[in-house]
Design a protein around this motif. Structure first.
Motif, PDB file in Angstrom:
ATOM      1  N   ARG A 182      15.290  65.603  19.492  1.00 14.97           N
ATOM      2  CA  ARG A 182      15.154  64.234  19.909  1.00 14.97           C
ATOM      3  C   ARG A 182      14.040  63.378  19.350  1.00 14.97           C
ATOM      4  NH1 ARG A 182      17.832  62.000  24.527  1.00 14.97           N
ATOM      5  NH2 ARG A 182      15.847  61.795  25.415  1.00 14.97           N
TER       6      ARG A 182
ATOM      7  N   ALA B 237      22.344  66.652  29.683  1.00 19.66           N
ATOM      8  CA  ALA B 237      20.903  66.387  30.178  1.00 19.66           C
ATOM      9  C   ALA B 237      20.258  67.608  29.912  1.00 19.66           C
ATOM     10  CB  ALA B 237      20.727  65.762  31.218  1.00 19.66           C
TER      11      ALA B 237
ATOM     12  N   ARG C  22      15.649  70.266  31.252  1.00 15.61           N
ATOM     13  CA  ARG C  22      16.016  68.955  30.939  1.00 15.61           C
ATOM     14  C   ARG C  22      15.604  68.566  29.517  1.00 15.61           C
ATOM     15  NH1 ARG C  22      15.024  65.280  35.275  1.00 15.61           N
ATOM     16  NH2 ARG C  22      15.351  63.485  33.856  1.00 15.61           N
TER      17      ARG C  22
ATOM     18  N   ASP D 179      13.908  66.801  27.081  1.00 19.46           N
ATOM     19  CA  ASP D 179      12.485  66.470  26.917  1.00 19.46           C
ATOM     20  C   ASP D 179      11.485  67.237  27.952  1.00 19.46           C
ATOM     21  OD1 ASP D 179      13.379  64.620  25.158  1.00 19.46           O
ATOM     22  OD2 ASP D 179      13.660  62.791  26.567  1.00 19.46           O
TER      23      ASP D 179
ATOM     24  N   SER E 193       5.352  67.276  31.486  1.00 17.59           N
ATOM     25  CA  SER E 193       5.519  66.140  32.125  1.00 17.59           C
ATOM     26  C   SER E 193       4.138  65.486  32.518  1.00 17.59           C
ATOM     27  CB  SER E 193       6.535  66.093  33.002  1.00 17.59           C
ATOM     28  OG  SER E 193       5.974  66.724  34.233  1.00 17.59           O
TER      29      SER E 193
ATOM     30  N   GLU F  42      12.462  52.809  27.096  1.00 20.60           N
ATOM     31  CA  GLU F  42      13.448  53.704  27.895  1.00 20.60           C
ATOM     32  C   GLU F  42      12.627  54.680  28.410  1.00 20.60           C
ATOM     33  OE1 GLU F  42      17.364  55.005  25.990  1.00 20.60           O
ATOM     34  OE2 GLU F  42      16.208  56.828  25.668  1.00 20.60           O
TER      35      GLU F  42
ATOM     36  N   ASN G 255      12.220  58.676  30.539  1.00 18.28           N
ATOM     37  CA  ASN G 255      12.954  59.896  30.883  1.00 18.28           C
ATOM     38  C   ASN G 255      11.877  60.510  32.253  1.00 18.28           C
ATOM     39  OD1 ASN G 255      13.815  62.618  31.645  1.00 18.28           O
ATOM     40  ND2 ASN G 255      13.968  63.179  29.437  1.00 18.28           N
TER      41      ASN G 255
ATOM     42  N   GLN H 180      11.895  61.594  36.662  1.00 17.00           N
ATOM     43  CA  GLN H 180      12.451  62.101  37.888  1.00 17.00           C
ATOM     44  C   GLN H 180      11.432  61.654  38.909  1.00 17.00           C
ATOM     45  OE1 GLN H 180      12.839  66.255  38.383  1.00 17.00           O
ATOM     46  NE2 GLN H 180      14.629  66.206  39.833  1.00 17.00           N
TER      47      GLN H 180
ATOM     48  N   GLU I 185      16.515  59.953  35.919  1.00 12.69           N
ATOM     49  CA  GLU I 185      17.511  59.649  34.681  1.00 12.69           C
ATOM     50  C   GLU I 185      16.874  60.127  33.486  1.00 12.69           C
ATOM     51  OE1 GLU I 185      18.929  55.713  34.917  1.00 12.69           O
ATOM     52  OE2 GLU I 185      18.314  55.332  37.027  1.00 12.69           O
ATOM     53  N   ILE I 186      17.636  60.282  32.213  1.00 13.31           N
ATOM     54  CA  ILE I 186      17.284  60.665  30.911  1.00 13.31           C
ATOM     55  C   ILE I 186      16.742  59.303  30.151  1.00 13.31           C
ATOM     56  CG2 ILE I 186      17.707  61.599  28.731  1.00 13.31           C
ATOM     57  CD1 ILE I 186      17.463  63.704  31.021  1.00 13.31           C
ATOM     58  N   ASP I 187      17.619  58.192  30.328  1.00 11.97           N
ATOM     59  CA  ASP I 187      17.634  57.100  29.610  1.00 11.97           C
ATOM     60  C   ASP I 187      17.367  55.890  30.339  1.00 11.97           C
ATOM     61  OD1 ASP I 187      19.982  57.304  30.450  1.00 11.97           O
ATOM     62  OD2 ASP I 187      20.906  57.272  28.488  1.00 11.97           O
TER      63      ASP I 187
ATOM     64  N   TYR J 280       8.657  62.417  31.755  1.00  6.80           N
ATOM     65  CA  TYR J 280       8.859  63.382  30.571  1.00  6.80           C
ATOM     66  C   TYR J 280       8.614  62.807  29.233  1.00  6.80           C
ATOM     67  CZ  TYR J 280      10.526  66.342  34.404  1.00  6.80           C
ATOM     68  OH  TYR J 280      10.866  66.844  35.636  1.00  6.80           O
TER      69      TYR J 280
END
Length: 323
Positions: free
Chosen positions: A118, A194, A217, A219, A223, A246, A248, A250, A284-286, A317
């Motif tokens: 990534r 994800a 998850r 990446d 964190s 963007e 990533n 939670q 979300e990731i993005d 993340y």
């Protein structure tokens, strides 16, 4: 022994050498057109300056436009990792030890270093840490216990070892507490929209030897975590290309985060302050960050900026700038 193949993504690689590998001790070079039928590239070994009974590996780095190898050796009596590079996979530079900064010396047996898919400009690695002075299973013939740790690098030579805790801890069962088990294998694989997976060997030297899969998850190696009481941090100055930020991340149900864009002196850009950023929450990731004025940061591209994150009960993340 220790045959480690990879698919060569070098655009100049010949079709009959689309797959390459290091194998044996000292390592020799192998090539294959299909990953099944292999030939020895040359009889002479490479990376001859060190012990070789380990997972020595190599890969093509498209960012550096070089083949990169990592292998085992000893530094002042401690198992360590060395690296070398090559333009053609045949002629290699003299190897040199990787730099782990101020991390305490520990026996690192294997390395499992690979570019992160990534963010291919970054390497991640999962060395097996070997504690040779411990023995928990009284009936086992060999001493030592081991686990997996996490390292990362932006140049392939200097690695960040700030996370000294185990990344892969030994599981239940005495078979996971004998020598050289919990050995991370090479590679990080995306296994879901994800999700990514890492793998390690369990029950080494036992009839039940097996490969274990662990999931993260995307990446999710590390964190920045804020407690429910809240916290904040400011990035180093950075320059970016793209137009949108963007995330990533939670959060918990009541948790959240806000972001301000600062100049080098720490002053908020108009319209991009904390008060202009609606609280962001979810998982979300993005996620694209939008301030009250919108999400377009294109006017700041190629300028030195800093980002201020104010968070509570949240994990961040990764960040990146996208078109």
């Amino acid at each position: 022994h220790n045959f480690n193949p990879f698919r060569d993504t070098n655009p100049k690689a010949a079709a009959e050498e689309r797959y390459k590998a290091l194998g044996g001790g000292p390592p020799r070079l192998f090539a294959s057109p299909d990953g099944i039928h292999w030939r020895l590239v040359r009889p002479e070994p490479v990376l001859t300056d060190g012990p070789h009974d380990s997972q020595n590996l190599a890969f093509w780095d498209p960012q550096r436009r070089l083949y990169v190898a990592y292998a085992r050796f000893f530094a002042n009596g401690v198992r360590h990792i060395r690296t070398a590079t090559s333009e053609d996979f045949v002629h290699w530079s003299p190897s040199q030890p990787i730099d782990l900064g101020k991390a305490p010396p520990e026996h690192l047996y294997t390395n499992a270093i690979t570019p992160y898919f990534r963010a291919p400009h970054m390497y991640v690695g999962f060395p097996m840490r070997f504690v040779e002075t411990r023995k928990l299973a009284a009936g086992h013939p060999y001493p030592g216990v081991s686990d997996g740790v996490f390292i990362s690098s932006r140049d392939g030579l200097h690695f960040d070892r700030r996370f000294l805790e185990a990344f892969i801890r030994p599981d239940f069962g005495m078979e996971n507490w004998t020598d050289r088990t919990n050995l991370p294998t090479w590679g990080v694989v995306q296994t879901g929209s994800a999700e990514m997976s890492v793998y390690w060997v369990e029950h080494f030297r036992h009839p039940t030897v097996r490969l274990r899969r662990g999931t993260l998850r995307l990446d999710g190696f590390t964190s920045v975590r804020a407690a429910p009481s809240g916290g904040e941090f400011i990035t180093r100055p950075l320059r970016f290309q793209g137009t949108r930020l963007e995330l990533n991340f939670q959060t918990s149900a009541p948790g959240g985060l806000r972001i301000a864009v600062l100049d080098q002196e720490g002053k908020e850009f108009p319209g991009l302050g904390l008060a202009d950023c609606p609280e962001i929450y979810g998982n979300e990731i993005d996620r694209i960050v939008a301030w009250k004025q919108g999400d377009n940061l294109g006017r700041l591209a190629d300028q030195a900026i800093r980002l201020r994150f104010v968070m509570r009960d949240a994990d961040l993340y990764a960040i990146r700038f996208v078109p």
